[in-house]
Enzyme design. Structure first.
Site, mmCIF file in Angstrom:
data_model
loop_
_atom_site.group_PDB
_atom_site.id
_atom_site.type_symbol
_atom_site.label_atom_id
_atom_site.label_comp_id
_atom_site.label_asym_id
_atom_site.label_seq_id
_atom_site.Cartn_x
_atom_site.Cartn_y
_atom_site.Cartn_z
ATOM 1 N N ARG A 59 0.812 -1.217 0.000
ATOM 2 C CA ARG A 59 0.000 0.000 0.000
ATOM 3 C C ARG A 59 0.849 1.272 0.000
ATOM 4 N NH1 ARG A 59 -3.310 -0.991 4.375
ATOM 5 N NH2 ARG A 59 -2.036 0.407 5.598
ATOM 6 N N TYR A 113 -16.445 21.138 -11.777
ATOM 7 C CA TYR A 113 -16.881 19.815 -12.263
ATOM 8 C C TYR A 113 -17.992 19.284 -11.344
ATOM 9 C CZ TYR A 113 -16.084 14.859 -13.465
ATOM 10 O OH TYR A 113 -16.212 13.554 -13.856
ATOM 11 N N ASP A 185 -7.977 22.587 -9.499
ATOM 12 C CA ASP A 185 -8.114 21.490 -10.461
ATOM 13 C C ASP A 185 -7.482 21.989 -11.762
ATOM 14 O OD1 ASP A 185 -8.927 19.699 -12.436
ATOM 15 O OD2 ASP A 185 -10.847 19.276 -11.486
ATOM 16 N N LYS A 210 -6.978 12.008 -17.891
ATOM 17 C CA LYS A 210 -7.078 12.784 -19.128
ATOM 18 C C LYS A 210 -5.718 12.794 -19.849
ATOM 19 C CE LYS A 210 -11.254 13.886 -17.598
ATOM 20 N NZ LYS A 210 -11.614 12.891 -16.599
HETATM 21 C C1 PLP Z 1 -12.126 18.982 -14.754
HETATM 22 C C2 PLP Z 1 -12.219 17.588 -14.243
HETATM 23 N N1 PLP Z 1 -11.733 17.324 -13.020
HETATM 24 C C3 PLP Z 1 -11.800 16.094 -12.492
HETATM 25 C C4 PLP Z 1 -12.366 15.053 -13.180
HETATM 26 C C5 PLP Z 1 -12.486 13.714 -12.522
HETATM 27 O O1 PLP Z 1 -11.530 12.845 -12.954
HETATM 28 P P1 PLP Z 1 -11.740 11.253 -12.954
HETATM 29 O O2 PLP Z 1 -12.725 10.982 -14.043
HETATM 30 O O3 PLP Z 1 -10.376 10.740 -13.193
HETATM 31 O O4 PLP Z 1 -12.274 10.874 -11.606
HETATM 32 C C6 PLP Z 1 -12.871 15.270 -14.470
HETATM 33 C C7 PLP Z 1 -13.467 14.152 -15.236
HETATM 34 O O5 PLP Z 1 -14.066 14.314 -16.276
HETATM 35 C C8 PLP Z 1 -12.815 16.578 -14.999
HETATM 36 O O6 PLP Z 1 -13.320 16.855 -16.216
#
Ligand code: PLP
Length: 394
Positions: A59, A113, A185, A210
């Site tokens: 872990r 998001y 983010d 992404k």
């Molecule tokens: C701007 C943004 N932040 C965070 C996330 C979340 O990421 P994950 O899908 O890897 O949980 C997304 C997913 O589409 C996103 O578009």
């Protein structure tokens, strides 16, 4: 030559590839483990509680995860370290749990998001943390929202549906002066296009799903922290048992090495498609941070080193059914969540329904595009066919 002396593309290639972790293999191999065996009890005690670089227990990671984390840290000048998580949402939620306590108030950007909003309104609310949403274009005006209980502010720039670019350095300067923690983010830009820690952010978050992974086949998240917040981030992440499989970390490290060249192509193709869309009679507006009509474009021009491949456009008139028909008819765009992979995607989005602190009004339905690595002329021809049919029905 130290890591700091070389340019980001060189750091992308070299980061985390310590000889003792790679044993000479170019990309650090997959080290799978739960139990680690020690020569004797003393050696087991010496391994301590899982320091990076010392095998202890599955872990706490193996060279595969350590190499990826170190490579991500190397992309953020001023960063102290990076933790990995099984998804971007896990990274966001642990980062928030790291800095907030019952009774605190969080300032959250209204363009965030949707699952981030859901975490605040659900889990954080149940923990006694209140969330106050703010206008993404508030800039240094955020000072007026800071009260006695305000502990942190969360930014997402640009927003992943409406693409407002925030004044990140301006907000961070106010936050620091008033003793607030800042979280960003940074998934759209990645540290290559916006090095966040250097801009004053305390904890910068990526959905590595992404652009880091880049091939739409792994879920992964990361949080990179400055010195002031690194220890508590580590402790909190461990306490929540956060762990990423070595196979996923390996795929992400493999993706990371080409992220620079991929992003440059996403930028060039994305801008070509966005500029073409802006000239079409069926399109009311294009929301792309590098185009002057995008809210906060001046912040993008001042702070960013480039653009990625995600943007939205608004159709002139028409309804949801006509939009669905347009998207369904596209040949080269997949229909699905996420973005940042090598393939193009088109998604119907309705951001007005999500807002609580600000209103967004558009001339018609909105479509979000992720421009992949196909030839942009093929994508334009595809969209031209779809828009011609849309214009006839709208
Ligand atoms: C701007 C943004 N932040 C965070 C996330 C979340 O990421 P994950 O899908 O890897 O949980 C997304 C997913 O589409 C996103 O578009």
């Amino acid at each position: 030559m130290s890591e700091k002396d070389v340019k980001p593309d060189t750091r992308l290639v070299q980061g985390g590839r310590r000889r003792e972790w790679t044993t000479g293999i170019v990309n650090p191999p997959v080290w799978r483990a739960s139990t680690i065996l020690f020569n004797d009890v003393e050696a087991m005690r010496e391994a301590g509680a899982g320091r990076v670089g010392t095998l202890h227990y599955g872990r706490t990671g193996t060279p595969t995860q350590w190499a990826l984390a170190e490579a991500l840290t190397a992309l953020e000048p001023g960063a102290a370290g990076t933790r990995l998580y099984p998804s971007g949402v896990a990274a966001i939620s642990i980062a928030l749990m790291t800095v907030l306590r019952p009774g605190d108030e969080l300032l959250m950007v209204d363009s965030t998001y949707a699952p981030t909003r859901a975490f605040c309104d659900g889990v954080l609310a149940r923990q006694g943390v209140t969330t106050r949403y703010y206008d993404p274009l508030i800039g240094a005006g955020i000072a007026d929202l800071i009260g006695e209980k305000t502990r942190a502010t969360f930014l997402e720039s640009p927003g992943s549906l409406t693409l407002e670019v925030q004044d990140v350095p301006g907000i961070c300067a106010v936050a620091r002066e008033r003793g607030l923690v800042t979280l960003l983010d940074n998934t759209w830009a990645t540290p290559l296009l916006f090095p966040a820690i250097a801009a004053g952010v305390d904890l910068t978050i990526l959905s590595c799903t992404k652009y880091v992974v880049g091939h739409s086949d792994v879920m992964l998240g990361s949080v990179t922290a400055n010195e002031a917040h690194w220890k508590v981030l580590e402790q909190t992440s461990r306490a929540f048992g956060q762990h990423v499989s070595p196979d996923d970390a390996w795929l992400a490290a493999r993706g990371l090495r080409t992220m620079g060249v991929r992003l440059r192509q996403h930028e060039a193709s994305g801008l070509k498609v966005a500029r073409w869309l802006a000239e079409q009679s069926q399109v009311a507006r294009v929301l792309h941070p590098a185009l002057p009509d995008c809210p906060g474009h001046e912040h993008w021009a001042r702070d960013f080193k480039g653009a990625s491949g995600l943007f939205s456009f608004v159709l002139k008139g028409g309804d949801e059914a006509a939009r669905a028909k347009l998207i369904d008819g596209l040949e080269h765009f997949g229909i699905g969540y996420s973005w940042g992979g090598f393939e193009s995607l088109a998604l119907p989005v309705d951001p007005a329904k999500l807002r609580t602190a600000t209103r967004v009004e558009y001339e018609g339905p909105m479509v979000r595009l992720h421009i992949g690595l196909e030839d942009p002329d093929d994508l334009i021809a595809d969209l031209a066919r779809g828009l011609a049919a849309y214009g006839a029905t709208a």
